[in-house]
Every structure is written in C-alpha cells, then in structure tokens.
Design an enzyme around this catalytic site. Structure first.
Site, PDB file in Angstrom:
ATOM      1  N   ALA A 168      13.548  82.998  -2.145  1.00 25.64           N
ATOM      2  CA  ALA A 168      12.248  82.371  -1.952  1.00 25.64           C
ATOM      3  C   ALA A 168      11.161  83.382  -2.281  1.00 25.64           C
ATOM      4  O   ALA A 168      11.451  84.557  -2.475  1.00 25.64           O
ATOM      5  CB  ALA A 168      12.087  81.901  -0.503  1.00 25.64           C
TER       6      ALA A 168
ATOM      7  N   GLU B 292       6.996  84.633  -1.407  1.00 28.48           N
ATOM      8  CA  GLU B 292       5.938  84.597  -0.397  1.00 28.48           C
ATOM      9  C   GLU B 292       4.532  84.408  -0.949  1.00 28.48           C
ATOM     10  O   GLU B 292       3.567  84.864  -0.326  1.00 28.48           O
ATOM     11  CB  GLU B 292       5.986  85.902   0.416  1.00 28.48           C
ATOM     12  CG  GLU B 292       5.563  87.187  -0.347  1.00 28.48           C
ATOM     13  CD  GLU B 292       6.697  87.978  -0.973  1.00 28.48           C
ATOM     14  OE1 GLU B 292       7.778  87.394  -1.220  1.00 28.48           O
ATOM     15  OE2 GLU B 292       6.505  89.180  -1.229  1.00 28.48           O
ATOM     16  N   ASN B 293       4.339  83.741  -2.094  1.00 26.80           N
ATOM     17  CA  ASN B 293       3.000  83.542  -2.653  1.00 26.80           C
ATOM     18  C   ASN B 293       2.013  83.128  -1.558  1.00 26.80           C
ATOM     19  O   ASN B 293       2.324  82.295  -0.709  1.00 26.80           O
ATOM     20  CB  ASN B 293       3.049  82.438  -3.704  1.00 26.80           C
ATOM     21  CG  ASN B 293       4.226  82.595  -4.627  1.00 26.80           C
ATOM     22  OD1 ASN B 293       4.366  83.604  -5.286  1.00 26.80           O
ATOM     23  ND2 ASN B 293       5.101  81.596  -4.636  1.00 26.80           N
TER      24      ASN B 293
ATOM     25  N   GLU C  82       9.671  84.823   4.625  1.00 23.56           N
ATOM     26  CA  GLU C  82       8.515  84.568   3.753  1.00 23.56           C
ATOM     27  C   GLU C  82       7.242  84.454   4.587  1.00 23.56           C
ATOM     28  O   GLU C  82       6.182  84.930   4.197  1.00 23.56           O
ATOM     29  CB  GLU C  82       8.720  83.316   2.903  1.00 23.56           C
ATOM     30  CG  GLU C  82      10.006  83.290   2.087  1.00 23.56           C
ATOM     31  CD  GLU C  82      10.292  84.557   1.297  1.00 23.56           C
ATOM     32  OE1 GLU C  82       9.334  85.219   0.842  1.00 23.56           O
ATOM     33  OE2 GLU C  82      11.480  84.895   1.131  1.00 23.56           O
TER      34      GLU C  82
ATOM     35  N   GLU D  65       9.600  94.908   1.662  1.00 23.59           N
ATOM     36  CA  GLU D  65      10.883  94.215   1.839  1.00 23.59           C
ATOM     37  C   GLU D  65      11.708  94.781   2.989  1.00 23.59           C
ATOM     38  O   GLU D  65      12.249  94.025   3.797  1.00 23.59           O
ATOM     39  CB  GLU D  65      11.682  94.213   0.533  1.00 23.59           C
ATOM     40  CG  GLU D  65      11.017  93.421  -0.605  1.00 23.59           C
ATOM     41  CD  GLU D  65      10.708  91.974  -0.254  1.00 23.59           C
ATOM     42  OE1 GLU D  65      11.214  91.457   0.774  1.00 23.59           O
ATOM     43  OE2 GLU D  65       9.931  91.343  -1.007  1.00 23.59           O
TER      44      GLU D  65
HETATM   45  N1  PHE Z   1       9.717  88.694  -2.658  1.00 24.08           N
HETATM   46  C1  PHE Z   1      10.792  87.758  -2.464  1.00 24.08           C
HETATM   47  C2  PHE Z   1      11.266  87.954  -1.040  1.00 24.08           C
HETATM   48  O1  PHE Z   1      11.945  88.850  -0.692  1.00 24.08           O
HETATM   49  C3  PHE Z   1      11.949  87.909  -3.350  1.00 24.08           C
HETATM   50  C4  PHE Z   1      11.693  87.659  -4.792  1.00 24.08           C
HETATM   51  C5  PHE Z   1      11.569  88.711  -5.665  1.00 24.08           C
HETATM   52  C6  PHE Z   1      11.599  86.379  -5.271  1.00 24.08           C
HETATM   53  C7  PHE Z   1      11.338  88.506  -7.003  1.00 24.08           C
HETATM   54  C8  PHE Z   1      11.394  86.161  -6.609  1.00 24.08           C
HETATM   55  C9  PHE Z   1      11.277  87.229  -7.472  1.00 24.08           C
HETATM   56  O2  PHE Z   1      10.956  87.255  -0.181  1.00 24.08           O
HETATM   57 ZN    ZN Z   2      10.888  89.601   0.938  1.00 25.10          ZN
END
Ligand code: PHE
Ligand code: ZN
Length: 879
Positions: A267, A269-270, A303, A325
């Site tokens: 997923a 987190e936009n 997220e 992360e």
């Molecule tokens: N940032 C996202 C997450 O860890 C993972 C992700 C990375 C999704 C790259 C798509 C592309 O929640």
């Molecule tokens: Zn993440």
C-alpha cells in the site's frame, strides 16, 4: 544490459537542491493513450554550495509538448532534453515554469507513475515515479503545495480523486467533468496521488481527540463493497491508538483509501489518499483468513501512521528511507501487539525477521539499514530497511523505556514538523529528550550483517559469583565500531522457580533492572557482567523479548532448554527454547542421515512437546507457535553448506514421528477446538483456529486422518479453516485432494484474491512433479503476468516457499524461474527483480546446485534490455 552501465547513486554525494518549487498546479486531461499533463510551478533559485544555476528536472517515459517561462514559449535551443532530464538555464531568481507533457497510462505495465488497473486510473509515485508523470525535481527534500485538476470522461470516471480537500467540481461539455483538489500541507512529490474511475465507496466518520470530525472513505470496485468493514474498523482503531499512544491527531478533514487489484507493493501512504493493494483492504469471513485480517489491520495502521512518520516529517533523501519505514513498521508492530497479543506478535515478527531479513543480511544483497549507495532505489524497499530498521527503532524504546521513547518522539515532531530530515535527526531527538548520549547507535545504521553475540558463563562456587561474558562479532570479525546491544536476561533454578540475582557494584552502569529481568548493555567488543551471592548455578533466560536483532549463542544445553521451555516467565524465551530443542533434534537427525543411521526424535524435544501439548494454562496462540517446527530454511541457515536432502528427510520424519507419537493428544486437542460459531476476528477465536490447524497439519501426516481435512474443507465455516484443510490436502495427489481443489476453483474463480490462494497452494505443494504443476499454473487462463499478486502467488511462492521443489537437483526449478524473470523484466521490472532473491543465495548450496543456480543467474544477465532493477540484483548476486 544495454550499452552503458547503469549509474550508481551515493549518499556521500548528497547536495541540497538549487531550486525550490513553492507551489505546483497540475491539470490532468485523462485519456488511456494520450493523457495530457499541464504543470505550472512557481520556482525560486536557492543557491547551494555548487553555485550552479542550471535547473535539472527529472523526467522519463513522457513526451514534452511545451515548455514556458513566465508566459514565454521556449524553443528547443532553450533547453537540453534526454531520456532522463530536462535541463534549463533560467536567468531569474523567481519565475513561473509551465510544462506540458503527454503519456499513455494504458501502456504502462510497470505500475509506476500513472497507470490503469481494472479500467480505472491510478498513480504510484514512490520512490521516483512522479518523473514519469511530469518534469519535476523528483527528490523528497523538495516540498511544495499541490493543487490538482482532473478532467475526464464522466461515464467512465465518475470518481475523481487527489490529495487534500475537494475545492471545486463541475460538468464540462462532451460528457466530461472535472474536479479540483488542494492539499494544504507541503509535501514531496512521492506523496502525490490521483485516482479516477468508476468506484463505489463506504463512508464513516471519526471524531478526533480535539473534537474535529473526519470524513473516512474507502473506495473499491463495486463488486467488493461488501468487503470493506474490517478495513474501516481498522482505520478507526489506528486513529485512536495513535492519539492515545503518541498524542498524534489526524490533520485533514478527509481520509481516503482506494483499493486496486494491480499494485506492486502492499500500500502507499499518499497524503489523504492512500492507495492499497486490494489484498490489504478486502475481507469477509468466507474469503479472508485470520492472517489476511491481521495483515489488513496492520497495513491500514501502517499507512495511517505514515501521516506523521513519513508525511509530516519526511526523508531528506532516499538513503534515509528507514527513517520513515523502520519507524512506521515499529509503530504498526506495537499497534498490532496492543490489538491482539504482545508476545504472539513479537514471536511472529522475529520469525519473519529470521526467515527473510537474516538471509538477506548474510547474502550478496546485504546492506545497512541506511544504504550507502544504490543503482535502482526500488530494490531497497527491503526486509533490512523495513524490519531490521524497526528493530533498531525498538532498541531506543528498550534502552529508554516507553516514556523515554515517547519524549523522544515528541521532540522529534516539535523540531522537524514540515521538514525532510535524516536518521541522525531522529537519533538526536531521542538523545536530547532523554539527556543521554546515543552516538554509539550510529553503527547500527551503517554496518551491515547480523551481529553474533556469544555468551559464556563462569560460576565460582567459593566466591559465589557468576560471571557472564558477552562477546560481539560482525561477519565473523570484531565490528569496525562495536554496537550498542541491549540483552535482556533473567534467572531461575533448575526447578523452574525464578531467582533474584544482584549484580556487583562496579557493573551498575552497564546494567538496569527491568521487572524480573536485567537489561545488560553490551557496548564493548567483549564485556563481563558479574552477579554476586549466587548460591547455586542458575538457569539463564537469554534475550528475553528478543531485545536486539542478533544471533545469540548461549551455553544453554538440553537440560536448561527444557526448564526454559516449560517455566520461563518470558513467553518469547519459552517459544525460543522449544525452537532450540526442535532444532537440536533435527540437527542430530541430519547427522544420523548423513551417516546412514536411522532417524530418531531427540527425547528431550519429545518430552517438551508432550508437556506443551498437555499444558492447559498456556495461551492457545503461544501453544500453536510452540508446537510448530522451525522451517526447513531456518534449519538450513545453521549450515555453511546446506545439506538439502538431509534436512528435507529429517523435517519430514520429525513431523511424521510427532504425529504418530502424539496422535491421541493431537486429535483430542483438534476436536476440543471444533466450535460451531460464526467467524469472529477476535483474539481467542483466532488462537483456537490457529492451534486447531496446527494439530490438523500433524494429523494429516497419517493417511487415516485425511478424511478429517476433507471434512473440515467441506464445512466451509470460514476461509481460515477451508484454506488450512486445502493446504494439507494439496501435498497429497489423491482423488480427494483433486476434488477439493476443483471445488475451490468453482466457488472462487471470480474472486481474484481468493483465486490467488488457489494458485499459491498449488505452487507450494510438496509433490514430485511440481515443475509440471507450475507450468500448468502459468498456462492457466486465469494466470496474468500483468497482475503482481497473481505472479507472486505462483512464482514468488514457488521460489520462496517451495524450498524442496524449487531446489530440485536437476536445476529445472532454477531454469524456470530465470525464464520467468526474463519475461517479466519486459513487463514489470520491480516484480521481476523481486523474484530473483531465491537464486541469489547460490553460494550456500552444494556444488551441483551452485553451478546450476549460477548458470540461471548468468542467463538472466545475458538478456538484452535488462532493467536496472534486475541488473542490480543479478550482478550483485554474481559478484
Ligand atoms: N511506502 C510504502 C509503505 O511502506 C511502500 C511502497 C513503496 C509502496 C514504494 C509503493 C512503492 O507503506
Ligand atoms: Zn511504509
């Protein structure tokens, strides 16, 4: 690989940007083959050390149509354009830059940038996907205010979404309509998102602790509208938990989640508009297992938690990925522990770490949690950055306590809200808030490999002192900089009674009392901890709660392990001791196998197994975990050259022997857990199903019990039970098994997530003609190379979970995987590169396999037009 070698990016080369983008107004005119993107940016020059005035914008796979500065159309002589950059030489310090580009989302199978899924539009910009949408300074330390206008055909795209708040929407001529979204928070472009299509939604509200009402929405394809309740409940729990635990409150009036079937990761987190792999949203008891339910709850939380740890405070550059992360995984782990069971969650996380991250950290792709270089950033969304990163964050909490950790978090947000920062900034906040020196923690960020700590004890009966020596090594050597390693220990007698021991006075600084345990702080390469007035030699419970991500070699032998497995107050160590006994049993089996001796169960393991099975006071989930054998790959990790056939035979024998020896008790337990209640996702019910299905797995080792599995399958009570039954049946090529697989397909061929399970089970089956079975699955009309979940359910599962099938001595498994990687390289490089991992450990296998695995890797490397993604993994594996 194409003519030129790909570029390597280094952390040491970091430089701030020489331009800032104060605001950006995007207009999307959506069309499957010709989407037009108009991008108007207010730019300012902000000289950095290099004094360079050139403006170098990233951009790939898009067609530049127009470029304007302050309303003047530029001509081709005014800029440089190549496959990756658009370079301008503006003379003003502040100006408006307008760029018009075109792209074809319909042809985008990489699922990065703007693409189509089930006829809808969606975006994925992390890490560097925004530059496939428009020209931009695609780096996380460039933060801007985004306004997004989406224009699209109304009948095909009733829903038009982007980040922030909806400010305007209206119809247009020719059956079109538009919507304008404005995000009031500055953000880097990797958090940008756009979704358009025909989607249904469920809605709810959440009242924040400061009294604001937030509009919560989950958008899905219409046929999935009955599978959103669990995700919504999870979102509300996450919002509440973050308020209670960290005082962190949501900051927009609307929070949207969109579930899509084609997604490379879990997923994203936009800001205000999360995009999810539908696997982590959709659930109802008939279609989703307990594992799926837990996965949804934790990914929704993950997220959501990113809104503060990632979005409000973001990363300065991609080498800092673990800043958001590692921290956010740590937060979601703590959340899941609070929702279900803290010790069970801890054990599950340690299992994951050991079976995925430890091998990565010992193989050719090993990298520190803060990588120092990369070719393709997408290759660094790894178990190391995520899971080891979370372990390193946990070290702060272990050292500072929960309150100290919270103080550090508070200071981190106070200092850095709205900024793009580094892991040092996080560490400094932790240190300053607690007035301690944490500089030694730095080594955890820059040194790769799993530390090995060796414990030795010396008991002096005359002086009544116990000396515990701990020595740390990294990759077999004293680490360049010794790590700060907290080791939580406890003591008991051989009768299982807890003992309170007192450390000697001079050790007071390196030791802290924690309830019935001592926290030893190992900071030197080698250190002694002395306890006094020790009347008899105690049993030592080591590494309680897995207080550091290390391999700890203890002097504990079978008698100590038996005491710990039965009596330790620490659930993690009880489980760990059972695993150690099982491992000891299997290791002596491997030796016996190699000397062509008959295989036996180690009596102390059998005894411990019996006592766990009979223990009525034990939590059922913990019991299920304690009765589960370590995976074959974990046994394999104990050997420098893996004795594959021996491990397979011994693992098989051990399961069979336990099933025979304890068939009565296993059957009784199984039957006592048969409940006739509707499915509930709730701690006790989950534990019951878990233990019941562990029993079923053993029982099914005896042919007379297969009927039990068939019966459980036919009950169709819930997906957890149905799938467990189908899984045990899948290893038997019987008429019953075929019938059940067929029935499952009939029931679920229209539900892609459930169909993935049907593919996975067959890809993981321990059957002799597995290669033929895999080929059949690949040729099945429902197999789709463009759908990552489907690809993972066959090829990911085969390479990672069907250890024996994949490593057939003939090498056909390796060849098949290599061919499929080559095929996927042209469709979706991210997915292709993630499939390579099982081949990368070739050096650990016997000479025959080693050669065949290497040849498979070489065949990939010889491919023309190899993506950076696959090139990086394969070339490092062969180096
Ligand atoms: N940032 C996202 C997450 O860890 C993972 C992700 C990375 C999704 C790259 C798509 C592309 O929640
Ligand atoms: Zn993440």
């Amino acid at each position: 690989m194409s003519s030129s070698l790909p570029v390597t990016h280094y952390l040491k080369d970091y430089q701030p940007s020489n331009y800032q983008i104060d605001s950006i107004e995007l207009t999307f005119d959506l069309d499957p083959l010709a989407t037009r993107v108009t991008n108007v940016m207010q730019m300012t020059f902000s000289p950095n050390a290099s004094d360079d005035r050139r403006l170098v914008l990233n951009g790939q796979k898009i067609t530049l149509l127009e470029c304007w500065i302050n309303g003047n159309l530029l001509s081709a002589e005014d800029y440089d354009l190549d496959d990756e950059f658009l370079t301008l030489s503006p003379s003003l310090d502040a100006f408006e830059l307008k760029i018009v580009t075109q792209c074809a989302p319909q042809n985008n199978t990489s699922l990065e940038g703007l693409y189509r899924t089930s006829g809808n539009y969606c975006t994925q910009c992390e890490a560097l996907g925004f530059q496939t949408i428009t020209y931009y300074l695609d780096r996380p330390d460039v933060l801007s205010f985004f306004t997004t206008k989406i224009i699209a055909d109304k009948s095909q795209n009733a829903v038009l979404l982007s980040n922030g708040n909806l400010v305007e929407a209206s119809d247009l001529p020719d059956g079109k309509h538009y919507a304008v979204w404005h995000d009031p928070f500055k953000k880097p472009c990797y958090l940008f998102a756009l979704v358009a299509g025909n989607l249904s939604l469920i809605q709810d509200t959440y009242q924040t602790m400061d009294g604001r009402l937030v509009d919560l929405r989950i958008y899905v394809e219409p046929q999935n509208i009955d599978k959103c309740d669990h995700a919504m409940a999870s979102l509300k729990k996450s919002m509440q938990w973050d308020e209670e635990r960290y005082g962190l409150v949501y900051d927009l009036d609307i929070y949207m989640i969109v579930a899509v079937d084609d997604f490379n990761m879990g997923a994203m987190e936009n800001k205000g508009l999360n995009v999810f792999n539908s696997k982590f949203v959709l659930a109802k008891p008939e279609t989703a297992t307990d594992v799926d339910y837990e996965g949804i709850e934790s990914v929704i939380a993950h997220e959501y938690f990113h809104n503060w740890t990632g979005n409000r405070v973001t990363c300065r550059d991609w080498f800092q990925l673990t800043l958001k992360e590692g921290l956010t995984v740590f937060r979601d782990q703590e959340f899941t522990g609070d929702m279900l069971s803290i010790p069970v969650k801890r054990i599950e996380d340690v299992k994951r770490l050991r079976s995925n991250q430890f091998p990565e950290d010992a193989g050719p792709m090993a990298h520190p949690i803060q990588p120092q270089s990369y070719i393709e950033m997408n290759n660094f969304y790894t178990m190391t950055v995520y899971e080891k990163g979370a372990e390193v964050v946990r070290l702060y909490q272990t050292l500072l306590g929960r309150d100290g950790f919270r103080k550090g978090m508070d200071l981190y947000f106070q200092r850095h809200d709205g900024q793009a920062v580094t892991v040092e900034d996080f560490r400094n906040a932790m240190a300053d808030a607690n007035h301690v020196d944490l500089s030694q923690m730095q080594a955890w960020y820059v040194q790769e490999g799993t530390p090995v700590v060796t414990a030795k004890t010396h008991y002096d009966a005359k002086l009544q002192t116990l000396t515990l020596s701990l020595e740390q090594t990294l990759k077999g050597k004293v680490p360049q900089q010794p790590l700060m390693i907290p080791v939580l220990i406890g003591f008991m007698g051989y009768d299982g009674q807890p003992l309170t021991l007192m450390p000697s006075v001079q050790d007071k600084n390196s030791l802290e009392e924690r309830g019935d345990s001592w926290l030893l702080k190992l900071t030197e390469p080698k250190q002694d901890f002395i306890f006094e007035q020790v009347a008899t030699y105690p049993v030592i419970s080591y590494l309680r709660d897995f207080s550091a991500p290390i391999i700890l070699k203890t002097p504990n032998a079978l008698p100590e392990l038996e005491v710990l497995a039965q009596y330790d107050s620490n659930a993690f160590v009880r489980w760990e001791s059972m695993q150690a006994l099982a491992l000891a049993s299997m290791e002596q089996g491997v030796s016996a196998y190699q000397q062509q001796q008959p295989l036996t169960l180690l009596p102390s393991f059998a005894a411990a197994f019996a006592s766990v099975l009979a223990d009525s006071s034990l939590d059922l989930s913990l019991k299920a975990l304690a009765l589960t054998l370590p995976e074959m790959t974990y046994v394999a990790d104990q050997y420098t050259e893996i004795p594959l056939e021996a491990i397979q035979a011994v693992h098989q024998f051990t399961q069979q022997a336990l099933a025979e020896k304890f068939s009565q008790a296993l059957l009784q337990t199984y039957e006592s857990l048969q409940v006739n209640e509707p499915y509930r996702y709730e701690k006790q019910a989950i534990a019951q199903r878990k233990l019941k299905n562990v029993c079923l797995k053993y029982l099914a080792k005896l042919p007379q019990n297969l009927a039990i599995a068939v019966n459980q399958f036919e009950q169709k009570s819930n997906m957890t039970d149905v799938l467990s039954a189908l899984e045990v049946l899948s290893h038997h090529q019987t008429a019953d098994s075929a019938k059940c697989l067929q029935a499952f397909y009939q029931d679920w061929s229209k539900d892609s997530l459930v169909l993935d399970k049907w593919f996975s089970i067959q890809a993981a089956a321990q059957v002799p003609d597995i290669l033929a079975q895999i080929n059949q699955l690949l040729q099945h009309p429902d197999f789709k190379y463009t759908n990552p979940n489907r690809v993972r359910s066959v090829l990911g599962v085969f390479g990672r979970l069907n250890w024996v099938g994949f490593h057939q001595a003939s090498g056909t498994g390796y060849q098949l995987l290599a061919e499929q990687v080559i095929k996927l390289n042209g469709i979706n490089p991210q997915i292709a590169s993630r499939l390579v991992a099982p081949l990368s450990h070739w050096k650990r296998y016997d000479s025959g396999r080693r050669l065949l695995m290497r040849q498979a890797l070489e065949s990939i490397l010889a491919t023309e037009n190899l993506s950076k993604d696959v090139y990086e993994i394969v070339s490092r594996s062969l180096a």
